[in-house]
Write a protein that holds these residues in place. Structure first.
Motif, PDB file in Angstrom:
ATOM      1  N   GLY A 152     -65.206   8.401  -7.164  1.00  9.19           N
ATOM      2  CA  GLY A 152     -65.759   9.638  -6.658  1.00  9.19           C
ATOM      3  C   GLY A 152     -67.039   9.260  -5.761  1.00  9.19           C
ATOM      4  N   LYS A 153     -67.796   8.249  -6.371  1.00  9.16           N
ATOM      5  CA  LYS A 153     -69.220   8.039  -6.007  1.00  9.16           C
ATOM      6  C   LYS A 153     -69.241   7.438  -4.565  1.00  9.16           C
ATOM      7  CE  LYS A 153     -72.035   8.130 -10.042  1.00  9.16           C
ATOM      8  NZ  LYS A 153     -71.004   7.992 -11.307  1.00  9.16           N
ATOM      9  N   LEU A 154     -67.906   6.573  -4.438  1.00 12.24           N
ATOM     10  CA  LEU A 154     -67.644   6.056  -3.272  1.00 12.24           C
ATOM     11  C   LEU A 154     -67.423   6.758  -2.062  1.00 12.24           C
ATOM     12  CD1 LEU A 154     -65.874   2.837  -4.832  1.00 12.24           C
ATOM     13  CD2 LEU A 154     -68.023   2.825  -4.213  1.00 12.24           C
ATOM     14  N   ILE A 155     -66.799   7.930  -2.299  1.00 10.80           N
ATOM     15  CA  ILE A 155     -66.313   8.790  -1.295  1.00 10.80           C
ATOM     16  C   ILE A 155     -67.320   9.331  -0.585  1.00 10.80           C
ATOM     17  CG2 ILE A 155     -64.890  10.973  -0.998  1.00 10.80           C
ATOM     18  CD1 ILE A 155     -63.232  10.267  -3.397  1.00 10.80           C
ATOM     19  N   PRO A 156     -67.526   9.280   0.696  1.00  6.88           N
ATOM     20  CA  PRO A 156     -68.525   9.995   1.626  1.00  6.88           C
ATOM     21  C   PRO A 156     -68.375  11.390   1.781  1.00  6.88           C
ATOM     22  CG  PRO A 156     -67.058   8.594   2.951  1.00  6.88           C
ATOM     23  CD  PRO A 156     -66.605   8.560   1.770  1.00  6.88           C
ATOM     24  N   THR A 157     -69.517  12.206   1.964  1.00  3.82           N
ATOM     25  CA  THR A 157     -69.260  13.548   2.424  1.00  3.82           C
ATOM     26  C   THR A 157     -68.556  13.659   3.803  1.00  3.82           C
ATOM     27  OG1 THR A 157     -71.633  13.758   2.882  1.00  3.82           O
ATOM     28  CG2 THR A 157     -71.075  14.492   0.694  1.00  3.82           C
ATOM     29  N   GLY A 158     -68.074  14.860   4.039  1.00  2.29           N
ATOM     30  CA  GLY A 158     -67.304  15.191   5.066  1.00  2.29           C
ATOM     31  C   GLY A 158     -66.331  14.352   5.577  1.00  2.29           C
ATOM     32  N   GLU A 159     -65.465  13.960   4.445  1.00  2.16           N
ATOM     33  CA  GLU A 159     -64.505  12.962   4.680  1.00  2.16           C
ATOM     34  C   GLU A 159     -63.228  13.757   5.312  1.00  2.16           C
ATOM     35  OE1 GLU A 159     -61.196  11.353   1.701  1.00  2.16           O
ATOM     36  OE2 GLU A 159     -62.092  13.293   1.527  1.00  2.16           O
ATOM     37  N   ALA A 160     -62.627  13.051   6.372  1.00  5.88           N
ATOM     38  CA  ALA A 160     -61.460  13.822   6.960  1.00  5.88           C
ATOM     39  C   ALA A 160     -60.240  13.168   6.497  1.00  5.88           C
ATOM     40  CB  ALA A 160     -61.353  13.215   8.645  1.00  5.88           C
ATOM     41  N   PRO A 161     -58.883  13.982   6.562  1.00  4.61           N
ATOM     42  CA  PRO A 161     -57.456  13.569   5.983  1.00  4.61           C
ATOM     43  C   PRO A 161     -57.272  12.277   6.619  1.00  4.61           C
ATOM     44  CG  PRO A 161     -57.689  15.804   6.721  1.00  4.61           C
ATOM     45  CD  PRO A 161     -59.005  15.407   7.005  1.00  4.61           C
ATOM     46  N   ASP A 162     -56.486  11.373   5.703  1.00  3.05           N
ATOM     47  CA  ASP A 162     -56.409   9.963   6.129  1.00  3.05           C
ATOM     48  C   ASP A 162     -54.802   9.633   5.837  1.00  3.05           C
ATOM     49  OD1 ASP A 162     -55.893   7.138   6.564  1.00  3.05           O
ATOM     50  OD2 ASP A 162     -58.026   6.713   6.192  1.00  3.05           O
ATOM     51  N   ALA A 163     -53.898   9.966   6.631  1.00  2.19           N
ATOM     52  CA  ALA A 163     -52.576   9.852   6.171  1.00  2.19           C
ATOM     53  C   ALA A 163     -52.096   8.423   5.885  1.00  2.19           C
ATOM     54  CB  ALA A 163     -51.669  10.472   7.297  1.00  2.19           C
ATOM     55  N   ASP A 164     -52.885   7.484   6.495  1.00  4.31           N
ATOM     56  CA  ASP A 164     -52.452   6.103   6.214  1.00  4.31           C
ATOM     57  C   ASP A 164     -52.611   5.903   5.001  1.00  4.31           C
ATOM     58  OD1 ASP A 164     -51.478   3.387   7.108  1.00  4.31           O
ATOM     59  OD2 ASP A 164     -54.037   3.018   6.936  1.00  4.31           O
ATOM     60  N   ALA A 165     -53.818   6.327   4.522  1.00 14.57           N
ATOM     61  CA  ALA A 165     -54.569   5.976   2.995  1.00 14.57           C
ATOM     62  C   ALA A 165     -53.562   6.475   2.101  1.00 14.57           C
ATOM     63  CB  ALA A 165     -55.936   6.479   3.161  1.00 14.57           C
ATOM     64  N   PHE A 166     -53.291   7.773   2.305  1.00 11.17           N
ATOM     65  CA  PHE A 166     -52.464   8.382   1.425  1.00 11.17           C
ATOM     66  C   PHE A 166     -50.968   7.899   1.222  1.00 11.17           C
ATOM     67  CE2 PHE A 166     -48.841  11.509   0.440  1.00 11.17           C
ATOM     68  CZ  PHE A 166     -49.279  12.098  -0.544  1.00 11.17           C
ATOM     69  N   GLU A 167     -50.389   7.310   2.424  1.00  5.60           N
ATOM     70  CA  GLU A 167     -49.279   6.658   2.429  1.00  5.60           C
ATOM     71  C   GLU A 167     -49.578   5.247   1.658  1.00  5.60           C
ATOM     72  OE1 GLU A 167     -46.593   5.432   6.079  1.00  5.60           O
ATOM     73  OE2 GLU A 167     -47.500   7.231   6.234  1.00  5.60           O
ATOM     74  N   ARG A 168     -50.468   4.417   1.966  1.00  4.82           N
ATOM     75  CA  ARG A 168     -50.684   3.435   1.271  1.00  4.82           C
ATOM     76  C   ARG A 168     -50.730   3.448  -0.257  1.00  4.82           C
ATOM     77  NH1 ARG A 168     -55.553   0.344   3.750  1.00  4.82           N
ATOM     78  NH2 ARG A 168     -55.097  -1.228   2.157  1.00  4.82           N
ATOM     79  N   GLY A 169     -51.591   4.440  -0.781  1.00  6.43           N
ATOM     80  CA  GLY A 169     -51.625   4.804  -2.349  1.00  6.43           C
ATOM     81  C   GLY A 169     -50.243   5.165  -2.796  1.00  6.43           C
ATOM     82  N   VAL A 170     -49.398   5.873  -2.120  1.00  3.59           N
ATOM     83  CA  VAL A 170     -47.982   6.272  -2.759  1.00  3.59           C
ATOM     84  C   VAL A 170     -47.056   4.982  -2.735  1.00  3.59           C
ATOM     85  CG1 VAL A 170     -45.785   7.567  -2.184  1.00  3.59           C
ATOM     86  CG2 VAL A 170     -47.885   8.573  -1.611  1.00  3.59           C
ATOM     87  N   ASN A 171     -47.110   4.266  -1.840  1.00  7.11           N
ATOM     88  CA  ASN A 171     -46.327   2.871  -1.796  1.00  7.11           C
ATOM     89  C   ASN A 171     -46.688   1.984  -2.839  1.00  7.11           C
ATOM     90  OD1 ASN A 171     -44.480   3.624   0.166  1.00  7.11           O
ATOM     91  ND2 ASN A 171     -45.861   3.067   1.920  1.00  7.11           N
ATOM     92  N   HIS A 172     -48.094   1.796  -2.869  1.00 10.70           N
ATOM     93  CA  HIS A 172     -48.612   0.727  -3.837  1.00 10.70           C
ATOM     94  C   HIS A 172     -48.273   1.273  -5.414  1.00 10.70           C
ATOM     95  CE1 HIS A 172     -52.351  -1.299  -5.830  1.00 10.70           C
ATOM     96  NE2 HIS A 172     -51.282  -1.815  -5.979  1.00 10.70           N
ATOM     97  N   ALA A 173     -48.532   2.560  -5.476  1.00  9.85           N
ATOM     98  CA  ALA A 173     -48.152   3.071  -6.935  1.00  9.85           C
ATOM     99  C   ALA A 173     -46.669   3.127  -7.518  1.00  9.85           C
ATOM    100  CB  ALA A 173     -48.654   4.455  -7.083  1.00  9.85           C
ATOM    101  N   HIS A 174     -45.865   3.388  -6.218  1.00 11.39           N
ATOM    102  CA  HIS A 174     -44.409   3.320  -6.361  1.00 11.39           C
ATOM    103  C   HIS A 174     -43.727   2.029  -6.401  1.00 11.39           C
ATOM    104  CE1 HIS A 174     -40.336   4.515  -5.737  1.00 11.39           C
ATOM    105  NE2 HIS A 174     -40.568   5.314  -6.292  1.00 11.39           N
ATOM    106  N   ASN A 175     -44.507   0.962  -5.861  1.00 10.81           N
ATOM    107  CA  ASN A 175     -43.791  -0.324  -5.997  1.00 10.81           C
ATOM    108  C   ASN A 175     -44.126  -1.144  -7.016  1.00 10.81           C
ATOM    109  OD1 ASN A 175     -42.434   0.622  -3.692  1.00 10.81           O
ATOM    110  ND2 ASN A 175     -43.987  -0.370  -2.121  1.00 10.81           N
ATOM    111  N   ASP A 176     -45.414  -0.753  -7.465  1.00  6.80           N
ATOM    112  CA  ASP A 176     -46.167  -1.624  -8.311  1.00  6.80           C
ATOM    113  C   ASP A 176     -45.768  -1.180  -9.880  1.00  6.80           C
ATOM    114  OD1 ASP A 176     -48.166  -3.047  -9.961  1.00  6.80           O
ATOM    115  OD2 ASP A 176     -49.512  -3.091  -8.138  1.00  6.80           O
ATOM    116  N   PRO A 177     -45.346  -2.408 -10.318  1.00  4.40           N
ATOM    117  CA  PRO A 177     -44.890  -2.218 -11.860  1.00  4.40           C
ATOM    118  C   PRO A 177     -46.213  -1.989 -12.854  1.00  4.40           C
ATOM    119  CG  PRO A 177     -44.748  -4.704 -11.650  1.00  4.40           C
ATOM    120  CD  PRO A 177     -45.254  -3.751 -10.399  1.00  4.40           C
ATOM    121  N   PHE A 178     -47.592  -2.296 -12.432  1.00  8.06           N
ATOM    122  CA  PHE A 178     -48.566  -2.239 -13.176  1.00  8.06           C
ATOM    123  C   PHE A 178     -49.178  -0.659 -13.332  1.00  8.06           C
ATOM    124  CE2 PHE A 178     -48.788  -6.438 -11.234  1.00  8.06           C
ATOM    125  CZ  PHE A 178     -48.698  -7.176 -12.186  1.00  8.06           C
TER     126      PHE A 178
END
Lengths: 322, 322
Positions: free
Chosen positions: B187-213
């Motif tokens: 949370g400390k790394l997140i800047p204020t006034g952050e805008a939605p980032d569809a690409d980042a969301f998508e990368r998160g979904v794919n990473h968690a869904h594909n990664d067995p860790f």
């Protein structure tokens, strides 16, 4: 008192530990302060260094100073770029970052180590690499190979082959535990004045280690078990700790199976109480483990300083001045 | 205005929503207030009820009142014991808990539903069962069977077979997201006034869904990717959200594979923005999904009231008084 040969600094996020070391890596003095990187005001790292080990700096101005840990991060004194895996003593000692301090003296910073997984996800450590090489000195198992677990806020699993770090996996176990206890609905269920509950811890480890379901689902059992009187409220914190550590071991096991390394048990490096918890958890799921001797950071810093020629140079200079 | 037949209350942890309903489950009035169970002072639930829908209570004193959600929990007005799976409309309507209020009137509470997994770990819900039966009314797919996902603080995956709830799995996705953003190093790394980032969301979904860790390791990538400039700091929150939702889907998928159910896509029930995120995530990993129509809680409460005979009784009484 034996002649000081090295001022070794284990300088982390919240605290800093300093060791005055003599020949054969003997620790002849120790100091510590809550002067971790995040607690140093206005970037006055030199002031913090003076506060931490001023007398040692005064007595012998030629004693070399070597630091490891978050002091070399972007938030630290100076950023020492990560050395990529495989990284051994040679790679680390070849990339020490010098920082000039008063009287033209230098403080050297050990770089962290990074790895990038095949899927492009990086992993990193800073400070743990030094502790591992310190632990290896003593353990000397399998010609400098082994699997190391360094529990903490961000727990690290590290594989060393022929004296080089080849694999890193970080788990946010300690931090998740802290924020769940302090800020989640699970924390609200925990009564004050709670006592250690070995049974609850054990159940958490076993549940997480045997259950194929994911952590965000597992955690909810810390709410439902007390709801049905299957876990005392006083055991919730230890159950949570067991769940998180069990989940860490389960995940690490799967990751290690995927790369099929040859290793024989685990060496635990860290704070005594935490190491004891991990040993209990590892034993429960059938892993053998040993714990590293004291001062692994100091020993690691000594070895790196030696490899980098910091001790040799200074010794000669000291001799010529005498 | 059509004659009111039911006051339906969706009464949760932080907020309460009231619906005034007429024949054929038509919603003719709506009110809401931040009077969730945790916000009701000194256990004055009757005062909260009056504040929430006083005028409706005054106009027609014979209109039945039915509530679902955390109001029936140990922290609520009165504890309505969980009904065990398999649980359908018949089981729920047979176990409504009456609470006497002023003028000898009653407020009825819908019980929650519980299940105990083979390993002895319970799972529960309160309020979601009512929303699901509301959604089923409209969907009417597969003769009242389906897989429902109710995203939220504690996200629920629920399997319904022949009109009965047979499987529940809770994920602490929403709560983990909140506490990680508010209190962790991520949370400390997140800047204020952050805008939605569809690409980042998508990368998160794919990473968690594909990664067995496991999750506690996955989460650390929200720190290391920005460290190596592989993710903008403005995308960290959406990446985290994607990781947690992707992990939830991955885990649910494994759990469902283990019980091998026959289902055809997912019905999402919940707040619009959250449902949209889950639809994006599900689409990314190849699941089809639809979202439930509005007012699933109101529709569910209507159906349960009808099944319990609350509407019929009251209608007769109302007729005899006229």
């Amino acid at each position: 008192m034996p002649t000081p040969k090295l001022i070794a600094l284990d300088w982390g996020t919240t605290s800093a530990r300093a060791y005055l070391m003599a020949e054969e890596s003997e620790v002849i003095g120790q100091r510590s302060a809550p002067l971790g990187v995040l607690n140093v005001k206005d970037g006055d790292f030199e002031g913090a260094l003076l506060e931490l080990c001023g007398p040692w700096l005064m007595v012998r101005t030629e004693t070399p100073i070597l630091a490891s840990g978050m002091i070399g991060s972007r938030q630290g004194w100076a950023e020492a770029p990560y050395v990529s895996c495989p990284a051994g003593m040679a790679e680390l000692s070849a990339h020490l970052l010098p920082v000039e301090i008063a009287r033209r003296r230098k403080l050297w910073i050990v770089p962290g180590v990074s790895i990038t997984a095949p899927d492009g996800i990086p992993d990193v450590m800073r400070g743990e690499e030094t502790q591992i090489f310190g632990a290896l000195t003593f353990a000397e198992r399998q010609q400098g190979s082994g699997l190391f677990v360094l529990p903490g806020t961000h727990s690290k699993w590290v594989r060393v082959v022929d004296g080089r770090i080849v694999w890193i996996r970080t788990f946010m176990t300690g931090e998740l535990y802290s924020i769940l206890v302090a800020h989640s609905i699970l924390g609200k269920l925990i009564p004050t004045g709670e006592a250690p509950d070995a049974d609850a811890f054990e159940r958490g480890v076993n549940h997480a280690h045997n259950d194929p379901f994911g952590l965000s689902s597992l955690l909810f059992s810390a709410r439902t078990l007390p709801l049905f009187d299957k876990l005392p409220a006083t055991g919730i914190a230890d159950y949570l700790s067991g769940l998180l550590i069990g989940h860490e071991i389960y995940t690490a096991e799967r990751a290690l199976n995927a790369i099929r390394p040859a290793f024989d048990g685990v060496t635990l490096v860290g704070e005594t109480a935490l190491v004891r918890n991990y040993q209990r958890a590892l034993t429960l799921v059938g892993w053998s483990s040993t714990s590293a001797p004291a001062f692994p950071a100091a020993s690691g810093l000594w070895r790196i300083a030696e490899k980098a020629g910091l001790l040799g140079e200074r010794v000669e200079k000291s001799v010529s001045l005498a």
